[in-house]
Design an enzyme around this catalytic site. Structure first.
Site, PDB file in Angstrom:
ATOM      1  N   HIS A 237     -12.662   3.240  -0.634  1.00 27.73           N
ATOM      2  CA  HIS A 237     -12.702   2.305   0.506  1.00 27.73           C
ATOM      3  C   HIS A 237     -13.476   1.037   0.137  1.00 27.73           C
ATOM      4  CE1 HIS A 237     -12.560   6.017   3.395  1.00 27.73           C
ATOM      5  NE2 HIS A 237     -11.332   5.559   3.215  1.00 27.73           N
TER       6      HIS A 237
ATOM      7  N   ASN B 190       0.874  -1.168   0.000  1.00 26.61           N
ATOM      8  CA  ASN B 190       0.000   0.000   0.000  1.00 26.61           C
ATOM      9  C   ASN B 190       0.913   1.219   0.000  1.00 26.61           C
ATOM     10  OD1 ASN B 190      -1.830   2.022   0.502  1.00 26.61           O
ATOM     11  ND2 ASN B 190      -2.757   1.055   2.294  1.00 26.61           N
TER      12      ASN B 190
ATOM     13  N   GLU C 146      -8.606  -4.884   5.291  1.00 29.39           N
ATOM     14  CA  GLU C 146      -8.462  -4.667   3.851  1.00 29.39           C
ATOM     15  C   GLU C 146      -7.385  -5.585   3.269  1.00 29.39           C
ATOM     16  OE1 GLU C 146      -8.397  -0.487   5.030  1.00 29.39           O
ATOM     17  OE2 GLU C 146      -9.335  -0.052   3.110  1.00 29.39           O
TER      18      GLU C 146
ATOM     19  N   GLY D  51      -9.936   8.906   6.773  1.00 29.57           N
ATOM     20  CA  GLY D  51     -10.914   9.128   5.711  1.00 29.57           C
ATOM     21  C   GLY D  51     -12.193   8.417   6.134  1.00 29.57           C
TER      22      GLY D  51
ATOM     23  N   ARG E 271      -2.403  -2.144  -3.602  1.00 35.42           N
ATOM     24  CA  ARG E 271      -3.598  -1.330  -3.387  1.00 35.42           C
ATOM     25  C   ARG E 271      -3.543  -0.165  -4.371  1.00 35.42           C
ATOM     26  NH1 ARG E 271      -5.731   2.169   1.773  1.00 35.42           N
ATOM     27  NH2 ARG E 271      -7.704   2.672   0.783  1.00 35.42           N
TER      28      ARG E 271
ATOM     29  N   ARG F 202     -10.418  16.247   5.931  1.00 36.27           N
ATOM     30  CA  ARG F 202     -11.188  16.595   4.721  1.00 36.27           C
ATOM     31  C   ARG F 202     -12.568  17.122   5.100  1.00 36.27           C
ATOM     32  NH1 ARG F 202     -10.395  10.908   1.872  1.00 36.27           N
ATOM     33  NH2 ARG F 202      -8.442  10.603   2.974  1.00 36.27           N
TER      34      ARG F 202
ATOM     35  N   ASP G 216      -7.200  13.866  15.181  1.00 35.81           N
ATOM     36  CA  ASP G 216      -7.423  12.529  15.743  1.00 35.81           C
ATOM     37  C   ASP G 216      -8.664  12.573  16.636  1.00 35.81           C
ATOM     38  OD1 ASP G 216      -7.246  10.239  17.591  1.00 35.81           O
ATOM     39  OD2 ASP G 216      -5.307   9.901  16.627  1.00 35.81           O
ATOM     40  N   MET G 217      -9.600  11.652  16.415  1.00 37.01           N
ATOM     41  CA  MET G 217     -10.864  11.668  17.157  1.00 37.01           C
ATOM     42  C   MET G 217     -10.647  11.561  18.667  1.00 37.01           C
ATOM     43  SD  MET G 217     -13.996  12.129  17.086  1.00 37.01           S
ATOM     44  CE  MET G 217     -14.831  11.895  15.527  1.00 37.01           C
TER      45      MET G 217
ATOM     46  N   VAL H 233     -12.089   5.123  13.916  1.00 40.16           N
ATOM     47  CA  VAL H 233     -13.113   5.737  14.763  1.00 40.16           C
ATOM     48  C   VAL H 233     -14.259   4.748  14.998  1.00 40.16           C
ATOM     49  CG1 VAL H 233     -14.795   7.615  14.939  1.00 40.16           C
ATOM     50  CG2 VAL H 233     -12.547   8.058  13.922  1.00 40.16           C
TER      51      VAL H 233
ATOM     52  N   GLU I   5     -14.366   1.532  14.951  1.00 39.36           N
ATOM     53  CA  GLU I   5     -14.056   0.357  15.774  1.00 39.36           C
ATOM     54  C   GLU I   5     -13.762   0.716  17.227  1.00 39.36           C
ATOM     55  OE1 GLU I   5     -10.838  -1.775  13.826  1.00 39.36           O
ATOM     56  OE2 GLU I   5     -11.827  -1.478  11.902  1.00 39.36           O
ATOM     57  N   ASN I   6     -13.271   1.942  17.445  1.00 41.21           N
ATOM     58  CA  ASN I   6     -12.765   2.282  18.788  1.00 41.21           C
ATOM     59  C   ASN I   6     -13.558   3.328  19.553  1.00 41.21           C
ATOM     60  OD1 ASN I   6     -10.235   0.686  18.740  1.00 41.21           O
ATOM     61  ND2 ASN I   6      -9.817   1.977  16.965  1.00 41.21           N
TER      62      ASN I   6
ATOM     63  N   LEU J 255     -15.315   4.652   9.226  1.00 47.39           N
ATOM     64  CA  LEU J 255     -14.941   5.921   9.858  1.00 47.39           C
ATOM     65  C   LEU J 255     -13.487   5.853  10.322  1.00 47.39           C
ATOM     66  CD1 LEU J 255     -18.139   6.343  12.104  1.00 47.39           C
ATOM     67  CD2 LEU J 255     -17.819   7.002   9.705  1.00 47.39           C
ATOM     68  N   GLY J 256     -12.586   6.203   9.428  1.00 44.65           N
ATOM     69  CA  GLY J 256     -11.168   6.265   9.796  1.00 44.65           C
ATOM     70  C   GLY J 256     -10.723   7.705   9.671  1.00 44.65           C
TER      71      GLY J 256
HETATM   72  P1  AMP Z   1      -7.823   4.614  10.194  1.00 46.63           P
HETATM   73  O1  AMP Z   1      -7.769   5.601   9.060  1.00 46.63           O
HETATM   74  O2  AMP Z   1      -8.873   3.575  10.037  1.00 46.63           O
HETATM   75  O3  AMP Z   1      -6.470   4.055  10.539  1.00 46.63           O
HETATM   76  O4  AMP Z   1      -8.280   5.456  11.475  1.00 46.63           O
HETATM   77  C1  AMP Z   1      -7.418   6.377  12.083  1.00 46.63           C
HETATM   78  C2  AMP Z   1      -8.236   7.295  12.981  1.00 46.63           C
HETATM   79  O5  AMP Z   1      -9.005   6.523  13.915  1.00 46.63           O
HETATM   80  C3  AMP Z   1      -7.384   8.198  13.869  1.00 46.63           C
HETATM   81  O6  AMP Z   1      -7.013   9.378  13.194  1.00 46.63           O
HETATM   82  C4  AMP Z   1      -8.332   8.510  15.019  1.00 46.63           C
HETATM   83  O7  AMP Z   1      -9.140   9.617  14.678  1.00 46.63           O
HETATM   84  C5  AMP Z   1      -9.237   7.290  15.081  1.00 46.63           C
HETATM   85  N1  AMP Z   1      -8.973   6.443  16.268  1.00 46.63           N
HETATM   86  C6  AMP Z   1      -8.058   5.480  16.414  1.00 46.63           C
HETATM   87  N2  AMP Z   1      -8.127   4.927  17.648  1.00 46.63           N
HETATM   88  C7  AMP Z   1      -9.140   5.568  18.284  1.00 46.63           C
HETATM   89  C8  AMP Z   1      -9.720   5.472  19.596  1.00 46.63           C
HETATM   90  N3  AMP Z   1      -9.283   4.597  20.498  1.00 46.63           N
HETATM   91  N4  AMP Z   1     -10.744   6.301  19.890  1.00 46.63           N
HETATM   92  C9  AMP Z   1     -11.189   7.192  18.981  1.00 46.63           C
HETATM   93  N5  AMP Z   1     -10.692   7.324  17.751  1.00 46.63           N
HETATM   94  C10 AMP Z   1      -9.683   6.539  17.394  1.00 46.63           C
END
Ligand code: AMP
Length: 394
Positions: free
Chosen positions: A177, A9, A380, A209, A88, A238, A278-279, A327, A329-330, A206-207
């Site tokens: 995605h 990737n 993925e 992106g 990818r 974004r 970052d969330m 986001v 998942e967590n 919800l990542g």
């Molecule tokens: P991804 O693009 O799927 O790798 O998601 C990355 C984003 O997930 C990070 O920028 C965070 O905003 C969010 N994230 C990761 N871990 C957590 C968590 N424990 N609680 C809330 N948001 C999270």
């Protein structure tokens, strides 16, 4: 015999990789190469639970991948046991609706499609060529982010703009995605023990992106990203949906096209509203009473609820909604904020289930909830490896 598949990737200055043994879908190694082309390049390689790192400047993707193969030779897995490489590939435009074996013609088509994804496809092509140089004897396969959505209904992918212009410049909704939406929606059906074709589903990826898809009769019928991955939900950096007139307004106000692109792709979303992307940081700031972070959360949730409502209407009802990616998942707080606003639509969250942290797919709604709500960790790489294996097997 082993069936090891290397997955790459590539970004403009980074490459993530993973090796899976597809006889039993086991991860053999993972790695991350960063700051390619600049000073301070690094390679981190994990195999058999052990981590190895290398700090050495890589001028380009070819040098970076040569260092990766040296790492494989020193610590495993065996390079000679790699049977195929999966790449990818972000944008398949209207030319690729499935995973393909990479030929010179495929590379030329990717070059032709590059204007549609100027940030993503050129580094992808560079990485394909570099990987072909270090692994010349094995098939290389392209897996497209857009392929899952290639057969959206015309009413969903068509923008209401002048048809001649749209056709000439290939302007339409493509969706992204796709590998994740494909994997997660199939995992929902497996987890619920229901046939895929019978389920009306909404997948929330919800990542950093973020995108939503609606799936019915075994096919996606709508998704939130468009010509580019900028449309739709609010994301880490974004904007997601804004009035298309904002672009011209910004341009006439003195911003260049590149500045507008950067503003909307890299300085907007959570970062634009809360100052952090970052969330976890946004939620922490909101908890201390920071009004900007609170507004960012409110907009994020508002956008999600409004997409879910719209997709329930398009599906004419929904059986299952799945949260995935960083986001999804967590962030139990975000899931709770979203689902609690849908209780009159048959969404009943079980707070204890929602609080569980796990790498397994799981139900987070109550047993009698009319709509099943799930958390499904996306994978993925596994989805890509399955598709690569299928192409290689012919
Ligand atoms: P991804 O693009 O799927 O790798 O998601 C990355 C984003 O997930 C990070 O920028 C965070 O905003 C969010 N994230 C990761 N871990 C957590 C968590 N424990 N609680 C809330 N948001 C999270």
């Amino acid at each position: 015999m082993s069936m090891n598949i290397l997955l790459l990737n590539a970004g403009s200055s980074s490459i993530k990789y993973q090796v899976l043994d597809m006889t039993d879908e086991r991860v053999l190694a993972t790695g991350l190469i960063q700051k390619i082309g600049g000073a301070g390049s690094t390679l981190e390689h994990t195999v058999g639970g052990e981590e190895f790192s290398l700090a050495q400047d890589f001028a380009d993707h070819t040098e970076a991948l040569a260092a990766m193969t040296a790492m494989f030779d020193a610590h495993g897995p065996e390079m000679s046991e790699i049977r195929a490489v999966g790449h990818r590939t972000v944008h398949g435009g209207d030319r690729f609706d499935h995973t393909v074996l990479i030929t010179d013609e495929v590379i030329q088509t990717l070059v032709d499609l590059s204007p549609l994804a100027p940030l993503h496809n050129p580094p992808g092509i560079t990485a394909i060529r570099a990987a072909q140089a270090v692994l010349p004897g094995v098939p290389h396969v392209a897996v497209f982010d857009t392929a899952f959505f290639a057969h959206l209904p015309a009413e969903a992918y068509t923008y209401a703009i002048d048809r001649e212009t749209a056709q000439r410049l290939k302007i339409r909704r493509y969706g992204f995605h796709g590998t994740s939406h494909n994997y997660v929606s199939h995992t929902v059906a497996e987890t619920l023990g229901r046939p895929y074709e019978d389920l009306k589903m909404i997948v929330l990826h919800l990542g950093n992106g973020a995108s939503v898809s609606a799936i019915k009769d075994g096919k996606p019928i709508e998704t939130s990203m468009g010509l580019t991955p900028l449309q739709g939900l609010m994301m880490g950096t974004r904007s997601g949906d804004i009035d298309p007139g904002v672009h011209a307004y910004l341009y006439r106000s003195g911003l260049s096209m590149d500045e507008i692109d950067t503003l909307l792709n890299k300085k907007s979303g959570l970062l634009g509203l809360a100052g952090v992307n970052d969330m976890r940081d946004v939620s922490d700031k909101a908890a201390t009473g920071d009004p900007d972070a609170q507004l960012a959360l409110d907009v994020y949730v508002h956008r999600l609820v409004s997409y879910i409502g719209s997709y329930i209407a398009l599906l004419n009802g929904v059986d299952a909604v799945a949260f995935t990616a960083g986001v999804g998942e967590n962030a139990a707080n975000i899931r709770e904020l979203v689902i609690s606003r849908l209780d009159n639509l048959g969404f009943h969250l079980d707070p204890e289930r929602n609080a569980v942290r796990s790498k397994e797919p799981r139900l987070i709604s109550t047993d009698d909830s009319p709509v099943k709500v799930l958390v499904v960790p996306t994978n993925e790489e596994l989805q890509m490896a399955r598709e690569v294996k299928e192409v290689v097997a012919g």
